[in-house]
Design an enzyme around this catalytic site. Structure first.
Site, PDB file in Angstrom:
ATOM      1  N   ASN B 388       0.817  -1.200   0.000  1.00  0.00           N
ATOM      2  CA  ASN B 388       0.000   0.000   0.000  1.00  0.00           C
ATOM      3  C   ASN B 388       0.860   1.263   0.000  1.00  0.00           C
ATOM      4  O   ASN B 388       0.957   1.947  -1.025  1.00  0.00           O
ATOM      5  CB  ASN B 388      -0.941  -0.014   1.208  1.00  0.00           C
ATOM      6  N   ASP B 389       1.518   1.531   1.110  1.00  0.00           N
ATOM      7  CA  ASP B 389       2.256   2.791   1.202  1.00  0.00           C
ATOM      8  C   ASP B 389       3.393   2.894   0.184  1.00  0.00           C
ATOM      9  O   ASP B 389       3.696   3.981  -0.298  1.00  0.00           O
ATOM     10  CB  ASP B 389       2.813   2.956   2.624  1.00  0.00           C
ATOM     11  N   VAL B 390       4.004   1.744  -0.168  1.00  0.00           N
ATOM     12  CA  VAL B 390       5.161   1.791  -1.069  1.00  0.00           C
ATOM     13  C   VAL B 390       4.761   2.086  -2.509  1.00  0.00           C
ATOM     14  O   VAL B 390       5.610   2.269  -3.367  1.00  0.00           O
ATOM     15  CB  VAL B 390       5.983   0.483  -1.038  1.00  0.00           C
ATOM     16  N   ILE B 391       3.433   2.120  -2.798  1.00  0.00           N
ATOM     17  CA  ILE B 391       2.994   2.457  -4.157  1.00  0.00           C
ATOM     18  C   ILE B 391       2.092   3.679  -4.139  1.00  0.00           C
ATOM     19  O   ILE B 391       1.443   3.992  -5.125  1.00  0.00           O
ATOM     20  CB  ILE B 391       2.221   1.280  -4.794  1.00  0.00           C
ATOM     21  N   ALA B 429       0.720   3.026   7.447  1.00  0.00           N
ATOM     22  CA  ALA B 429       0.934   4.420   7.794  1.00  0.00           C
ATOM     23  C   ALA B 429      -0.392   5.145   7.986  1.00  0.00           C
ATOM     24  O   ALA B 429      -0.423   6.297   8.381  1.00  0.00           O
ATOM     25  CB  ALA B 429       1.759   5.102   6.709  1.00  0.00           C
TER      26      ALA B 429
END
Lengths: 107, 462
Positions: B388-391, B429
């Protein structure tokens, strides 16, 4: 204050070693691909188990009847051994997985 | 054996540690590096057992019992632990090392000869080892609990910054007073111990689960420094150098992890992610398109290039094997399949690589961040599995987002994006992800493992 100065002058070599070891530790690690961060952390963690050396010295120099020292020392040795044996074993297991991958490609 | 010979053998141990660490940092030599370091450790333990000490009662039985018990526990745990649970394992092992440093310093205070001034290096080193060891011990246990999931992030300590500052000041103030006393007051030592143990808890508890890798790495460095401090008590070189090596390398590793997330260490420790900065929708129509299994199967089968983006969701669902099965199947259909690995995918840098290696994914098919970003524009389908957060494009576009500036996998550059997710809940996050509402994006809801298995069944029939 005098004691501190005395300690410094007595242990100057140790301080040299400290500084150089800090630099060495940073250099040795600085070029690691992310792939290896997890195994490296686990391997380095096993090395921190070197604290066992202190626990062993502590038990060996204790009086046979000094249960306070012996029991704390025993706990120290046991926990540090778990840290060492478990750490190295688990790192080896991880590395084994990478190795399996590389062989067929090289052949 | 004489002290000189033993000191010399310690030097060999140190060389083995250094060579081991060096080899551990290259893929082709890593395994042998680990063995070298283990050899150095074995040698260090062996010579310490015969090191000349003043007392003649060696109490070998106590040592043997501790080592035997520790070895059995260590081996069993190392064999049994699931690869997905690796971060919490490292954290737990690390805490035990910290506890050992803590015990050593306690005994040192207990044994300290009465009537000697406390203002000397040994006592400083012991105080330091007590503090660092205890913090590392309880801190690691908290990190373990958070990763295992039985400590939730919602567990809050009121005014964490104030509490932590007070505890720190308390420790140093009390230490100063303690040093001014004519002799060791063991009850003060116990209070200092308690303060350190509590600080370990209050230090780690406010930090979000998503930041645990950084914390574990930091605590790993702490334990190394704790070992070195304990080594200073005895003037033992192998402990000093070995501990410092781990302390320094652990610190570097921590900084590297922070860089991968584009956050400073200070920010991780003090700030934590504040949910106030979370990006809200910017007026765009927020409609999520749902994909069906058969749509996805067809899309994948008739693509030329597919890139999988695995995240922690894949690890949680234990879906790495199912994922590789699907990849193999697509390759058999002539599709080019790759895996894009974000540096902080999983719960620790490199964790995802280990998981995929466990599932037999070929090393050559793994793309690192930059290589992956170059390949996305020519990719037909990107399959995001539990990441999720890494994209999250907010990291590039929205300066108010807490993750703004973090390098991300720019999956929205691919022609199609399939996101496998359990629900619409935001990532670790706690930030909304605009990618899910994008034009090219379709969501495939459900358990990642189940969805992947269904796709494996569906693809040949499409």
């Amino acid at each position: 204050m005098n004691e501190i100065v005395a300690f410094i002058s007595e242990n100057l070599t140790t301080m040299y070693i400290l500084v150089l070891a800090v630099y060495l530790g940073m250099e040795v690690i600085s070029k690691v691909p992310t792939v290896l961060h997890t195994p490296l952390m686990s391997g380095a963690n096993a090395i921190s188990g070197v604290v066992i050396v202190g626990a062993i010295i502590l038990i060996r120099s204790a009086e046979p009847g000094d249960l306070f020292v012996l029991i704390l020392g025993f706990l120290g040795v046991m926990l540090a051994t778990i840290n060492i044996v478990g750490g190295f074993a688990v790192t080896d297991r991880m590395m084994g997985m990478f190795k399996k991958k590389k062989k067929p490609e090289q052949a | 054996m004489s002290t000189e010979i033993i000191e010399f053998i310690y030097l060999i141990c140190i060389i083995l540690f250094i060579a081991g660490l060096k080899r551990l940092s290259r893929p082709d030599t890593a395994r042998s590096g680990n063995l070298l370091a283990a050899l150095g450790m074995g040698l260090a333990i062996a010579v310490t057992l015969v090191y000349p000490v003043e007392s003649s009662s060696n109490n070998y039985a106590w040592i043997a019992a501790g080592m035997a018990l520790g070895s059995v526990i260590g081996l069993v745990v190392a064999k049994k632990v699931k690869m997905t649970a690796m971060p919490e394992m490292v954290s737990l092992f690390n805490g035990l090392g910290g506890a050992c440093a803590m015990f050593i310093s306690l005994v040192e205070f207990n044994n300290y000869p009465a009537g000697t001034s406390l203002l000397n290096g040994q006592i400083f080193a012991a105080l330091f080892a007590l503090f660092i060891g205890s913090v590392s011990f309880t801190g690691s246990l908290i990190a373990y609990g958070k990763l295992q999931g039985f400590l939730r992030d919602s567990l809050v300590i009121p005014f964490p910054k104030v509490v932590n500052l007070l505890l720190l000041l308390g420790f140093f103030g009390l230490s100063g007073w303690f040093l001014m006393q004519p002799g060791i007051d063991f009850s003060i030592v116990l209070i200092l111990l308690a303060v350190s143990l509590v600080y370990g808890i209050t230090f780690v508890t406010p930090i979000g689960g998503g930041d645990m890798p950084v914390v574990i790495s930091l605590l790993n460095a702490f334990t190394g420094i704790g070992a070195a401090a304990a080594g200073l008590i005895y003037g033992n070189q192998v402990m000093i150098v070995g501990g410092i090596l781990v302390g320094a390398s652990g610190t570097i590793l921590t900084v590297m992890m922070c860089n991968a997330m584009n956050r400073s260490l200070f920010n991780v420790i003090i700030g934590g992610f504040s949910s106030s900065g979370a990006a809200s929708g910017d007026g765009r129509e927020a409609v999520v398109k749902e994909a069906t299994l058969s749509d996805t199967a067809i899309l994948l089968k008739y693509s030329e290039k597919v890139i999988f983006v695995p995240g922690y969701g894949l690890a949680l669902a234990q879906a790495q094997h199912a994922c590789n099965e699907l990849a193999k199947l697509l390759e058999a259909e002539g599709v080019e399949v790759k895996f894009a690995i974000h540096p902080v995918a999983g719960r620790m840098p490199g964790h995802m690589n280990v998981l995929l290696a466990e599932a037999d994914v070929s090393y050559d098919n793994l793309l690192e961040l930059e290589a992956a970003n170059k390949e996305f524009p020519t990719t037909d389908v990107v399959v995001v599995i539990g990441a999720n957060d890494v994209i999250n494009p907010a990291a590039n576009e929205d300066p108010s987002s807490p993750i703004f500036g973090m390098p991300i996998l720019e999956v929205e550059r691919a022609r199609n994006v399939i996101v496998m997710k359990r629900s619409m809940s935001p990532g670790y996050a706690g930030i909304e992800n605009q990618l899910f509402f994008g034009e090219k994006t379709k969501m495939l809801f459900g358990d990642a493992k189940k969805s992947l298995k269904n796709l494996v069944d569906e693809v040949p029939e499409s």
